[in-house]
Write a protein that holds these residues in place. Sequence first.
Motif, PDB file in Angstrom:
ATOM      1  N   THR A  97       0.804  -1.226   0.000  1.00 42.78           N
ATOM      2  CA  THR A  97       0.000   0.000   0.000  1.00 42.78           C
ATOM      3  C   THR A  97       0.831   1.268   0.000  1.00 42.78           C
ATOM      4  OG1 THR A  97      -0.216   0.078   2.417  1.00 42.78           O
ATOM      5  CG2 THR A  97      -1.921  -1.135   1.184  1.00 42.78           C
ATOM      6  N   SER A  98       2.144   1.124  -0.115  1.00 44.54           N
ATOM      7  CA  SER A  98       2.960   2.340  -0.217  1.00 44.54           C
ATOM      8  C   SER A  98       2.864   2.939  -1.624  1.00 44.54           C
ATOM      9  CB  SER A  98       4.422   2.047   0.138  1.00 44.54           C
ATOM     10  OG  SER A  98       5.004   1.169  -0.811  1.00 44.54           O
ATOM     11  N   THR A  99       2.180   2.216  -2.552  1.00 39.65           N
ATOM     12  CA  THR A  99       1.985   2.713  -3.922  1.00 39.65           C
ATOM     13  C   THR A  99       0.486   2.846  -4.205  1.00 39.65           C
ATOM     14  OG1 THR A  99       1.804   0.545  -4.968  1.00 39.65           O
ATOM     15  CG2 THR A  99       4.035   1.422  -4.647  1.00 39.65           C
ATOM     16  N   PRO A 100       0.096   3.761  -5.086  1.00 44.43           N
ATOM     17  CA  PRO A 100      -1.322   3.895  -5.442  1.00 44.43           C
ATOM     18  C   PRO A 100      -1.896   2.604  -6.047  1.00 44.43           C
ATOM     19  CG  PRO A 100      -0.103   5.813  -6.191  1.00 44.43           C
ATOM     20  CD  PRO A 100       0.909   4.811  -5.697  1.00 44.43           C
ATOM     21  N   THR A 101      -1.115   1.930  -6.867  1.00 46.93           N
ATOM     22  CA  THR A 101      -1.573   0.675  -7.471  1.00 46.93           C
ATOM     23  C   THR A 101      -1.781  -0.382  -6.389  1.00 46.93           C
ATOM     24  OG1 THR A 101      -0.367   1.186  -9.485  1.00 46.93           O
ATOM     25  CG2 THR A 101      -1.035  -1.100  -9.181  1.00 46.93           C
ATOM     26  N   GLY A 102      -0.892  -0.420  -5.421  1.00 49.59           N
ATOM     27  CA  GLY A 102      -1.025  -1.364  -4.311  1.00 49.59           C
ATOM     28  C   GLY A 102      -2.305  -1.129  -3.520  1.00 49.59           C
ATOM     29  N   LYS A 103      -2.656   0.144  -3.299  1.00 50.72           N
ATOM     30  CA  LYS A 103      -3.894   0.469  -2.575  1.00 50.72           C
ATOM     31  C   LYS A 103      -5.113   0.003  -3.371  1.00 50.72           C
ATOM     32  CE  LYS A 103      -2.060   4.429  -0.092  1.00 50.72           C
ATOM     33  NZ  LYS A 103      -2.066   5.868   0.074  1.00 50.72           N
ATOM     34  N   LEU A 104      -5.107   0.240  -4.684  1.00 52.57           N
ATOM     35  CA  LEU A 104      -6.213  -0.193  -5.536  1.00 52.57           C
ATOM     36  C   LEU A 104      -6.341  -1.722  -5.498  1.00 52.57           C
ATOM     37  CD1 LEU A 104      -8.401   0.184  -7.705  1.00 52.57           C
ATOM     38  CD2 LEU A 104      -6.565   0.072  -9.405  1.00 52.57           C
ATOM     39  N   MET A 105      -5.221  -2.404  -5.685  1.00 46.99           N
ATOM     40  CA  MET A 105      -5.245  -3.880  -5.701  1.00 46.99           C
ATOM     41  C   MET A 105      -5.734  -4.439  -4.378  1.00 46.99           C
ATOM     42  SD  MET A 105      -4.595  -4.832  -8.664  1.00 46.99           S
ATOM     43  CE  MET A 105      -4.557  -6.560  -8.284  1.00 46.99           C
ATOM     44  N   LEU A 106      -5.352  -3.828  -3.273  1.00 49.43           N
ATOM     45  CA  LEU A 106      -5.787  -4.299  -1.963  1.00 49.43           C
ATOM     46  C   LEU A 106      -7.307  -4.222  -1.847  1.00 49.43           C
ATOM     47  CD1 LEU A 106      -5.137  -5.295   0.878  1.00 49.43           C
ATOM     48  CD2 LEU A 106      -4.965  -2.899   1.570  1.00 49.43           C
ATOM     49  N   ASN A 107      -7.894  -3.127  -2.287  1.00 51.75           N
ATOM     50  CA  ASN A 107      -9.352  -2.981  -2.207  1.00 51.75           C
ATOM     51  C   ASN A 107     -10.069  -3.998  -3.087  1.00 51.75           C
ATOM     52  OD1 ASN A 107      -9.740  -0.860  -0.294  1.00 51.75           O
ATOM     53  ND2 ASN A 107      -8.835   0.519  -1.789  1.00 51.75           N
ATOM     54  N   VAL A 108      -9.563  -4.208  -4.287  1.00 57.32           N
ATOM     55  CA  VAL A 108     -10.180  -5.178  -5.195  1.00 57.32           C
ATOM     56  C   VAL A 108     -10.074  -6.594  -4.620  1.00 57.32           C
ATOM     57  CG1 VAL A 108      -9.976  -6.268  -7.471  1.00 57.32           C
ATOM     58  CG2 VAL A 108      -9.847  -3.780  -7.261  1.00 57.32           C
ATOM     59  N   LEU A 109      -8.877  -6.965  -4.182  1.00 57.65           N
ATOM     60  CA  LEU A 109      -8.668  -8.313  -3.658  1.00 57.65           C
ATOM     61  C   LEU A 109      -9.431  -8.557  -2.357  1.00 57.65           C
ATOM     62  CD1 LEU A 109      -4.892  -8.630  -4.482  1.00 57.65           C
ATOM     63  CD2 LEU A 109      -6.768  -9.859  -5.584  1.00 57.65           C
ATOM     64  N   ALA A 110      -9.550  -7.542  -1.525  1.00 57.61           N
ATOM     65  CA  ALA A 110     -10.312  -7.687  -0.286  1.00 57.61           C
ATOM     66  C   ALA A 110     -11.781  -7.961  -0.587  1.00 57.61           C
ATOM     67  CB  ALA A 110     -10.165  -6.441   0.577  1.00 57.61           C
ATOM     68  N   GLY A 111     -12.316  -7.273  -1.582  1.00 55.49           N
ATOM     69  CA  GLY A 111     -13.705  -7.505  -1.981  1.00 55.49           C
ATOM     70  C   GLY A 111     -13.917  -8.916  -2.500  1.00 55.49           C
ATOM     71  N   VAL A 112     -12.986  -9.400  -3.307  1.00 54.87           N
ATOM     72  CA  VAL A 112     -13.071 -10.764  -3.836  1.00 54.87           C
ATOM     73  C   VAL A 112     -12.952 -11.782  -2.701  1.00 54.87           C
ATOM     74  CG1 VAL A 112     -11.905 -12.465  -5.294  1.00 54.87           C
ATOM     75  CG2 VAL A 112     -12.252 -10.140  -6.120  1.00 54.87           C
ATOM     76  N   ALA A 113     -12.035 -11.544  -1.757  1.00 58.66           N
ATOM     77  CA  ALA A 113     -11.842 -12.463  -0.637  1.00 58.66           C
ATOM     78  C   ALA A 113     -13.096 -12.545   0.227  1.00 58.66           C
ATOM     79  CB  ALA A 113     -10.647 -12.031   0.208  1.00 58.66           C
ATOM     80  N   GLN A 114     -13.723 -11.397   0.486  1.00 60.76           N
ATOM     81  CA  GLN A 114     -14.945 -11.408   1.295  1.00 60.76           C
ATOM     82  C   GLN A 114     -16.064 -12.120   0.544  1.00 60.76           C
ATOM     83  OE1 GLN A 114     -16.178  -7.779   3.176  1.00 60.76           O
ATOM     84  NE2 GLN A 114     -18.220  -8.551   3.583  1.00 60.76           N
ATOM     85  N   MET A 120     -18.570 -19.437   0.549  1.00 63.48           N
ATOM     86  CA  MET A 120     -18.198 -20.658   1.251  1.00 63.48           C
ATOM     87  C   MET A 120     -19.125 -20.896   2.444  1.00 63.48           C
ATOM     88  SD  MET A 120     -16.410 -21.885   4.207  1.00 63.48           S
ATOM     89  CE  MET A 120     -15.627 -20.405   4.759  1.00 63.48           C
ATOM     90  N   LEU A 121     -19.422 -19.839   3.199  1.00 63.32           N
ATOM     91  CA  LEU A 121     -20.318 -19.975   4.350  1.00 63.32           C
ATOM     92  C   LEU A 121     -21.732 -20.340   3.897  1.00 63.32           C
ATOM     93  CD1 LEU A 121     -19.093 -16.994   6.557  1.00 63.32           C
ATOM     94  CD2 LEU A 121     -18.745 -19.447   6.969  1.00 63.32           C
TER      95      LEU A 121
END
Length: 187
Positions: A97-114, A120-121
């Motif tokens: 998240t020290s990069t703008p792309t990293g912040k974007l990817m984190l939000n996208v991947l977090a949504g997919v993970a949730q 699964m539940l």
Amino acid sequence: MIVGYARTSTLEQEAGLDAQVRDLNALGCTKLFQEQVSSVATRPALEAALDFVREGDTLVVTKLDRLARSVVHLGKIVETLEAKGVALRIENLGVDTSTPTGKLMLNVLAGVAQFEREMMLERQREGIAAAKSAGRYTGRKPTARAKGDEIAALAAQGLSMAKIAAQLGIGVGSVHRALKPKTAVEA
């Protein structure tokens, strides 16, 4: 400073915790916080890590699910880190998240993970409902209740709740509940 956080959900997952600690050390973490607790429980080591990190530090985890239980929870953690000027690195995803792309990817991947966790539940609930309707699901066998007489006998001998729990291989809370007098509602 590179700070690592490792977590497993249960005490039985010792190898998983060891692997995370090994990987975090290999990544150059100079301070490690680790715990074995469910993601939905209070996590004192995570709180300590979030309190410990300072501006310019990076908090590193090996996997996203070791850190946060939901997008909302992840958002709160990231918000806390950003307010302190701390970056977050999730190693297996290559997210920083020290990069703008990293912040974007984190939000996208977090949504997919949730989304995947919720799916699964849902599948788990459907499977349990189908098994119950077929009469094949009775739940976990009650271990402590089945040992009620043994608990009472050991307590009568003067053993502490901790010693009874250790001897019978059950939790202290289970011993406490077994020894607690029943109320009119429970009886």
